[in-house]
Write a protein that holds these residues in place. Structure first.
Motif, PDB file in Angstrom:
ATOM      1  N   ASP A 134       0.825  -1.201   0.000  1.00 37.06           N
ATOM      2  CA  ASP A 134       0.000   0.000   0.000  1.00 37.06           C
ATOM      3  C   ASP A 134       0.865   1.259   0.000  1.00 37.06           C
ATOM      4  OD1 ASP A 134      -2.446   1.487   0.240  1.00 37.06           O
ATOM      5  OD2 ASP A 134      -1.991   1.792   2.357  1.00 37.06           O
ATOM      6  N   ASP A 135       0.411   2.277  -0.704  1.00 44.97           N
ATOM      7  CA  ASP A 135       1.059   3.586  -0.686  1.00 44.97           C
ATOM      8  C   ASP A 135       2.508   3.541  -1.169  1.00 44.97           C
ATOM      9  OD1 ASP A 135       0.441   6.240  -0.280  1.00 44.97           O
ATOM     10  OD2 ASP A 135       1.317   6.304   1.724  1.00 44.97           O
ATOM     11  N   GLY A 136       2.796   2.618  -2.104  1.00 42.37           N
ATOM     12  CA  GLY A 136       4.125   2.547  -2.707  1.00 42.37           C
ATOM     13  C   GLY A 136       5.239   2.194  -1.744  1.00 42.37           C
ATOM     14  N   LYS A 137       4.886   1.438  -0.681  1.00 39.39           N
ATOM     15  CA  LYS A 137       5.868   1.133   0.363  1.00 39.39           C
ATOM     16  C   LYS A 137       7.131   0.450  -0.150  1.00 39.39           C
ATOM     17  CE  LYS A 137       2.430   0.643   4.028  1.00 39.39           C
ATOM     18  NZ  LYS A 137       1.575  -0.322   4.725  1.00 39.39           N
ATOM     19  N   ASP A 138       6.961  -0.448  -1.101  1.00 39.09           N
ATOM     20  CA  ASP A 138       8.103  -1.230  -1.578  1.00 39.09           C
ATOM     21  C   ASP A 138       8.014  -1.416  -3.091  1.00 39.09           C
ATOM     22  OD1 ASP A 138      10.137  -2.993  -2.080  1.00 39.09           O
ATOM     23  OD2 ASP A 138       9.546  -4.461  -0.567  1.00 39.09           O
ATOM     24  N   PRO A 139       8.924  -0.795  -3.855  1.00 37.62           N
ATOM     25  CA  PRO A 139       8.891  -0.904  -5.325  1.00 37.62           C
ATOM     26  C   PRO A 139       8.998  -2.335  -5.847  1.00 37.62           C
ATOM     27  CG  PRO A 139      10.425   0.806  -4.611  1.00 37.62           C
ATOM     28  CD  PRO A 139      10.017   0.056  -3.389  1.00 37.62           C
ATOM     29  N   LYS A 140       9.466  -3.254  -4.991  1.00 38.94           N
ATOM     30  CA  LYS A 140       9.599  -4.654  -5.426  1.00 38.94           C
ATOM     31  C   LYS A 140       8.237  -5.254  -5.783  1.00 38.94           C
ATOM     32  CE  LYS A 140      13.717  -5.800  -2.666  1.00 38.94           C
ATOM     33  NZ  LYS A 140      13.717  -4.739  -1.641  1.00 38.94           N
ATOM     34  N   GLY A 141       7.167  -4.649  -5.294  1.00 40.80           N
ATOM     35  CA  GLY A 141       5.833  -5.167  -5.576  1.00 40.80           C
ATOM     36  C   GLY A 141       5.354  -4.865  -6.984  1.00 40.80           C
ATOM     37  N   LEU A 142       5.957  -3.895  -7.637  1.00 41.80           N
ATOM     38  CA  LEU A 142       5.476  -3.467  -8.962  1.00 41.80           C
ATOM     39  C   LEU A 142       5.441  -4.589 -10.005  1.00 41.80           C
ATOM     40  CD1 LEU A 142       7.084   0.072  -9.028  1.00 41.80           C
ATOM     41  CD2 LEU A 142       4.640  -0.428  -9.192  1.00 41.80           C
ATOM     42  N   PRO A 143       6.525  -5.344 -10.192  1.00 41.47           N
ATOM     43  CA  PRO A 143       6.463  -6.418 -11.198  1.00 41.47           C
ATOM     44  C   PRO A 143       5.553  -7.575 -10.799  1.00 41.47           C
ATOM     45  CG  PRO A 143       8.596  -6.441 -10.076  1.00 41.47           C
ATOM     46  CD  PRO A 143       7.874  -5.202  -9.626  1.00 41.47           C
ATOM     47  N   LYS A 144       5.266  -7.716  -9.503  1.00 38.87           N
ATOM     48  CA  LYS A 144       4.432  -8.824  -9.024  1.00 38.87           C
ATOM     49  C   LYS A 144       2.944  -8.499  -9.097  1.00 38.87           C
ATOM     50  CE  LYS A 144       7.933  -9.773  -5.462  1.00 38.87           C
ATOM     51  NZ  LYS A 144       8.138  -9.763  -4.006  1.00 38.87           N
TER      52      LYS A 144
END
Length: 275
Positions: A134-144
């Motif tokens: 949520d709220d861009g906490k971790d950019p690693k989530g983008l590709p997932k």
């Protein structure tokens, strides 16, 4: 000091029987009493039953059991009567009544209540994903992510993420703020899975002023001024143009309506990819 020991015997994990036992114990003042609950899960053989009976006999335990296989349950009942052990059969009596009412035999398959369908687990996974990213906490989530929502503050990014998570989509949302550059990974993902949440200046101004009032703050704060809102929306447009993603106007729209529009766009994009 009084002591009560309960054996939970189950051909599954024993969670149901333990919850019942704890619910019953909670109805008493156990401050000066010792209560102990021991689980014996995955009981599948007569040897397993005999072990439970022996422990109950030696230590004066109450047996609370959930056994769905008839032959195992009947063997347990026989030994309990023979050894005169205090016991409660949680499932047996109700299953007998239901068999008569439904006019059919049960599956007699242990643990079936825990064998939840794949959709349930996908939903739980998606909800956890939405919270984590949520709220861009971790950019690693983008590709997932299945869906990436971008927008300025108060465009319902978080409630939309949670709503879509209940529809089994993994959603990450990224706030667009002039003072903070979005993660570079945002420009590297497939723009078709990114949805930009657009809002009119007038709608955003109303929403932000109301939010400030709720927080007990002056609604003339910079956060809700026309100048600040215009600055943020112009910056938002430059980010959208760079990504080249679909845009949805969320001005005066309900969460459900916006979510349905998002799902339609994503599903259309996904179906086009298969051609």
């Amino acid at each position: 000091m009084e002591r009560v020991k309960i054996i939970i015997a189950s051909d599954s994990v024993g969670e149901t029987a333990e919850l019942v036992a704890k619910a019953c114990i909670s109805q008493y003042n156990t401050r000066n009493k010792i209560t102990e609950i021991v689980r014996y899960p995955y009981i599948e053989t007569r040897e397993n039953i005999e072990e439970v009976i022996q422990v109950a006999k030696d230590e004066g335990c109450i047996i609370v059991y959930t056994l769905v296989k008839p032959e195992i349950r009947e063997y347990m009942e026989g030994l309990i009567q023979e050894e005169e052990i205090e016991s409660v059969d949680i499932m047996g009596p109700l299953m007998r009544i239901l068999s008569e009412k439904f006019e059919e035999l049960p599956y007699n398959e242990p643990g079936i209540v825990h064998k939840l369908d794949e959709a349930y687990f996908k939903k739980i996974e998606a909800i956890e994903f939405a919270v984590k990213y949520d709220d861009g906490k971790d950019p690693k989530g983008l590709p997932k992510a299945d869906i990436v929502l971008i927008g300025v503050s108060r465009t319902s990014k978080t409630p939309l993420s949670q709503y879509l998570a209940h529809k089994r989509y993994k959603v990450m949302n990224v706030p667009i703020v002039p003072e903070v550059s979005p993660p570079e990974a945002l420009y590297e993902i497939d723009p078709k899975k990114c949805i930009a949440l657009k809002i009119s200046e007038a709608s955003l101004n109303t929403i932000r002023k109301e939010r400030l009032k709720q927080l007990g703050l002056d609604d003339s704060a910079r956060y809700a001024t026309d100048t600040r809102i215009k600055e943020e929306l112009e910056y938002f447009e430059t980010i959208v143009e760079r990504i080249g993603c679909p845009v949805l106007d969320v001005s005066n729209k309900a969460i459900e309506e916006t979510a349905n529009d998002i799902m339609y766009i994503i599903e259309q994009n996904n179906s086009n990819m298969h051609f």
